[in-house]
Design a protein around this motif. Structure first.
Motif, PDB file in Angstrom:
ATOM      1  N   LEU A  28     -15.082 -11.946  -0.093  1.00 30.32           N
ATOM      2  CA  LEU A  28     -14.994 -11.354  -1.335  1.00 30.32           C
ATOM      3  C   LEU A  28     -14.553  -9.933  -1.188  1.00 30.32           C
ATOM      4  O   LEU A  28     -14.170  -9.196  -2.149  1.00 30.32           O
ATOM      5  CB  LEU A  28     -15.804 -11.865  -2.282  1.00 30.32           C
ATOM      6  CG  LEU A  28     -16.029 -13.370  -2.781  1.00 30.32           C
ATOM      7  CD1 LEU A  28     -17.084 -13.512  -3.510  1.00 30.32           C
ATOM      8  CD2 LEU A  28     -14.524 -13.826  -3.193  1.00 30.32           C
ATOM      9  N   ARG A  29     -15.356  -9.019  -0.473  1.00 33.09           N
ATOM     10  CA  ARG A  29     -15.196  -7.762  -0.232  1.00 33.09           C
ATOM     11  C   ARG A  29     -14.103  -7.039   0.603  1.00 33.09           C
ATOM     12  O   ARG A  29     -13.348  -6.121   0.483  1.00 33.09           O
ATOM     13  CB  ARG A  29     -16.479  -7.033   0.220  1.00 33.09           C
ATOM     14  CG  ARG A  29     -17.826  -7.469  -0.358  1.00 33.09           C
ATOM     15  CD  ARG A  29     -18.957  -6.790   0.348  1.00 33.09           C
ATOM     16  NE  ARG A  29     -19.041  -6.843   1.563  1.00 33.09           N
ATOM     17  CZ  ARG A  29     -19.660  -7.924   2.243  1.00 33.09           C
ATOM     18  NH1 ARG A  29     -20.023  -8.886   1.694  1.00 33.09           N
ATOM     19  NH2 ARG A  29     -19.617  -7.928   3.752  1.00 33.09           N
ATOM     20  N   LEU A  30     -13.731  -8.121   1.643  1.00 34.71           N
ATOM     21  CA  LEU A  30     -12.768  -7.597   2.683  1.00 34.71           C
ATOM     22  C   LEU A  30     -11.196  -8.106   2.166  1.00 34.71           C
ATOM     23  O   LEU A  30     -10.138  -7.551   2.818  1.00 34.71           O
ATOM     24  CB  LEU A  30     -12.886  -8.194   4.052  1.00 34.71           C
ATOM     25  CG  LEU A  30     -14.265  -7.949   4.588  1.00 34.71           C
ATOM     26  CD1 LEU A  30     -14.648  -8.813   5.849  1.00 34.71           C
ATOM     27  CD2 LEU A  30     -14.437  -6.588   4.789  1.00 34.71           C
ATOM     28  N   THR A  31     -11.049  -9.058   1.277  1.00 39.04           N
ATOM     29  CA  THR A  31      -9.783  -9.695   0.913  1.00 39.04           C
ATOM     30  C   THR A  31      -8.837  -8.328  -0.054  1.00 39.04           C
ATOM     31  O   THR A  31      -9.503  -8.235  -1.032  1.00 39.04           O
ATOM     32  CB  THR A  31      -9.649 -10.794   0.320  1.00 39.04           C
ATOM     33  OG1 THR A  31     -10.298 -11.797   0.995  1.00 39.04           O
ATOM     34  CG2 THR A  31      -8.377 -11.443  -0.203  1.00 39.04           C
ATOM     35  N   PRO A  32      -7.635  -7.911   0.684  1.00 42.32           N
ATOM     36  CA  PRO A  32      -6.994  -7.309  -0.361  1.00 42.32           C
ATOM     37  C   PRO A  32      -6.567  -7.969  -1.672  1.00 42.32           C
ATOM     38  O   PRO A  32      -6.018  -9.247  -1.706  1.00 42.32           O
ATOM     39  CB  PRO A  32      -5.626  -6.933   0.357  1.00 42.32           C
ATOM     40  CG  PRO A  32      -5.895  -7.203   1.887  1.00 42.32           C
ATOM     41  CD  PRO A  32      -6.884  -8.276   1.810  1.00 42.32           C
ATOM     42  N   GLY A  33      -6.330  -7.256  -2.717  1.00 48.65           N
ATOM     43  CA  GLY A  33      -6.315  -7.704  -4.145  1.00 48.65           C
ATOM     44  C   GLY A  33      -7.243  -8.205  -4.832  1.00 48.65           C
ATOM     45  O   GLY A  33      -7.070  -8.683  -6.268  1.00 48.65           O
ATOM     46  N   LEU A  34      -8.266  -8.208  -4.409  1.00 52.96           N
ATOM     47  CA  LEU A  34      -9.638  -8.737  -5.169  1.00 52.96           C
ATOM     48  C   LEU A  34     -10.595  -7.380  -5.687  1.00 52.96           C
ATOM     49  O   LEU A  34     -11.755  -7.901  -6.103  1.00 52.96           O
ATOM     50  CB  LEU A  34     -10.559  -9.644  -4.444  1.00 52.96           C
ATOM     51  CG  LEU A  34      -9.811 -11.063  -4.020  1.00 52.96           C
ATOM     52  CD1 LEU A  34     -10.989 -11.988  -3.272  1.00 52.96           C
ATOM     53  CD2 LEU A  34      -9.416 -11.769  -5.230  1.00 52.96           C
ATOM     54  N   ASP A  35      -9.939  -6.321  -5.592  1.00 54.18           N
ATOM     55  CA  ASP A  35     -10.711  -5.102  -6.103  1.00 54.18           C
ATOM     56  C   ASP A  35     -11.159  -5.312  -7.637  1.00 54.18           C
ATOM     57  O   ASP A  35     -12.083  -4.827  -8.100  1.00 54.18           O
ATOM     58  CB  ASP A  35     -10.064  -3.868  -5.892  1.00 54.18           C
ATOM     59  CG  ASP A  35      -9.665  -3.556  -4.450  1.00 54.18           C
ATOM     60  OD1 ASP A  35     -10.642  -4.115  -3.840  1.00 54.18           O
ATOM     61  OD2 ASP A  35      -9.140  -2.662  -4.176  1.00 54.18           O
ATOM     62  N   GLY A  36     -10.395  -6.231  -8.383  1.00 52.65           N
ATOM     63  CA  GLY A  36     -10.558  -6.390  -9.804  1.00 52.65           C
ATOM     64  C   GLY A  36     -11.254  -7.501 -10.304  1.00 52.65           C
ATOM     65  O   GLY A  36     -11.452  -7.917 -11.278  1.00 52.65           O
ATOM     66  N   LEU A  37     -12.004  -8.165  -9.332  1.00 56.52           N
ATOM     67  CA  LEU A  37     -12.499  -9.430  -9.339  1.00 56.52           C
ATOM     68  C   LEU A  37     -13.970  -9.194  -9.941  1.00 56.52           C
ATOM     69  O   LEU A  37     -14.574  -8.446  -9.629  1.00 56.52           O
ATOM     70  CB  LEU A  37     -12.862 -10.347  -7.912  1.00 56.52           C
ATOM     71  CG  LEU A  37     -13.556 -11.647  -8.324  1.00 56.52           C
ATOM     72  CD1 LEU A  37     -12.665 -12.634  -9.049  1.00 56.52           C
ATOM     73  CD2 LEU A  37     -13.648 -12.191  -6.843  1.00 56.52           C
TER      74      LEU A  37
END
Length: 469
Positions: free
Chosen positions: A70-79
């Motif tokens: 959840l921290r390493l996946t690009p695109g999830l900064d807005g989760l």
């Protein structure tokens, strides 16, 4: 007439979280990517139904703030992650007892606030910062949980609880490699060999692991169970704010326009060609299958199809919610079909309209014949209140909800079948969102290695006009 063949460096089949996260990693490396999805929306099993202002998850797997991907996946900064109260509530002998809180999961989590249903406002980016802090913080040994006044917790004596707390602290800080090096047994047998009292195992660990693994009989590999306990002890159980579908939709929206194409049925694949029912052939340099296990085996006969755990999720609403706050409530007595339940609108207020409570309950395994009646009767005992006036919003039964992970289970099933053909998903790793994201991480690493430097990637021809997610 079919359109001429179109090109991309990599074609990904399937727009679940594994396929979408893989697309992010590839496009970030300069690899032109097309994601083809047969359904008319993204997300696969991570879907959310909208009913009269309610957001109702179809499966509703529990997440953990300790999931590294959840921290390493690009695109999830807005989760946005909405946490449950630390630990869990256990219902036993007509009473409820809090258990399993550790220093790591007791710290303030993203979006949490003390005081019942009160909620603090937080930014989406701040949620991921809080997740990183939870995962990297030191984890001292927890204090024993105090026994509730006037009752006996379903964990045994205060000494037994202290032993459990020390065990959770050890597993929270244990390196993953050490856990994977342990002898592998079915989880139920491994628990009996760990030296904890039978009351602690049956009253806490069994119902907890059943909820985390969607496996009521605990046939899951003990190594997978240890990883689940590590995430529980080292973080906070949580759900995506706005429903399970928010996670894949966030990934899809943050990809370059035109990357994701829905309503496109793939009929065959090879190392450099994907054939679709609607648009003929897509020529490419590599193909990544990111579908569920059964769909992947239909395209590539010979791929293993695992057994699956059945999951039924029942959603109720009332204007007088039970007083359990943001806790996840488990039945230590196994006195009915409900494995775990929560007033989910207290955890995530965006899932219900103002003035209404959303109670979400999960049944594991084959559901009883009249599942709603059986669930209502069980919930009345668990919450200590009448459920006759509760309104049933939806009953979602998914026969193939979660791939089983029976021992022996290969947590790192190969993602590279041969040069140019790859596969990822929770059936290649652990049967969790963390496993799906991690398998995509492994697959894209293999693809980038096989394709060479990103600078050698060509400029793809335009893709056919299809519905974009």
């Amino acid at each position: 007439m079919l359109e001429p063949a179109y090109q991309a460096d990599v074609v990904i089949v399937g727009a679940g979280v594994a396929g979408l996260s893989a697309a992010h990693r590839l496009t970030s490396a300069g690899v032109t990517t097309a994601v083809l999805e047969a359904a008319h929306g993204v997300g696969g099993r991570m879907s959310t139904e909208k009913v009269d202002g309610f957001r109702l998850d179809r499966i509703g797997q529990l997440l953990s703030t300790a999931y590294p991907e959840l921290r390493l996946t690009p695109g999830l900064d807005g989760l946005g992650l909405r946490p449950f109260a630390p630990g869990v509530l256990l219902h036993s002998d007509g009473r409820r007892h809090r258990a399993g809180a550790t220093p790591a999961n007791t710290r303030s989590a993203p979006g949490s606030a003390t005081g019942g249903a009160a909620r603090s406002t937080r930014s989406a980016r701040g949620a991921l910062h809080a997740v990183r802090a939870l995962a990297s913080a030191p984890r001292p040994a927890p204090r024993p949980t105090a026994l509730p006044r006037g009752g006996t917790a379903p964990l045994g004596t205060a000494v037994d609880q202290a032993r459990l707390g020390a065990a959770l602290a050890r597993i929270a800080s244990a390196p993953v490699e050490r856990l994977l090096a342990r002898p592998e047994l079915p989880a139920a047998r491994a628990l009996a060999a760990r030296g904890l009292p039978a009351r602690t195992i049956d009253g806490f660990l069994r119902p907890l692991l059943a909820a985390l693994l969607c496996d009521p009989e605990l046939t899951t590999s003990s190594r997978c169970a240890d990883l689940a306990l590590r995430s529980f002890a080292g973080g906070r159980l949580c759900v995506p704010e706005g429903g399970a579908e928010v996670l894949p939709e966030l990934l899809a929206r943050s990809l370059p326009p035109g990357t994701v194409h829905t309503g496109v049925r793939v009929t065959s694949v090879s190392t450099n060609t994907v054939t679709t029912a609607e648009h003929g052939e897509f020529r490419c340099r590599a193909v990544l299958l990111a579908t569920d296990a059964r769909a992947a085996a239909e395209l590539l006969p010979g791929l293993r199809v695992p057994d699956f755990h059945q999951v039924t999720v029942v959603h109720h609403t009332t204007d007088e919610p039970p007083g359990t706050g943001t806790a996840l409530l488990l039945d230590a007595d196994r006195g009915g079909p409900v494995a775990h339940t929560a007033v989910l609108s207290h955890v995530d207020p965006s899932r219900a309209p103002a003035g209404r409570a959303l109670i979400t309950s999960t049944v594991l395994g084959p559901p009883p014949p009249d599942v709603d009646t059986a669930v209502r009767m069980h919930l009345a005992r668990l919450y200590g209140t009448s459920t006759t006036r509760w309104e049933t919003l939806a009953v979602h039964h998914t026969p193939e909800a979660v791939p089983t992970m029976r021992a022996p289970h290969d947590l790192r099933r190969p993602v590279r079948l041969l040069a140019g053909l790859y596969v990822c998903g929770d059936h290649r790793d652990t049967s969790t969102v963390q496993g799906a994201l991690h398998s995509a991480h492994r697959a894209t690493t293999a693809i980038l290695t096989d394709l060479g430097a990103a600078g050698s990637m060509h400029r793809a021809d335009p893709l056919p006009a299809t519905r974009a997610a």
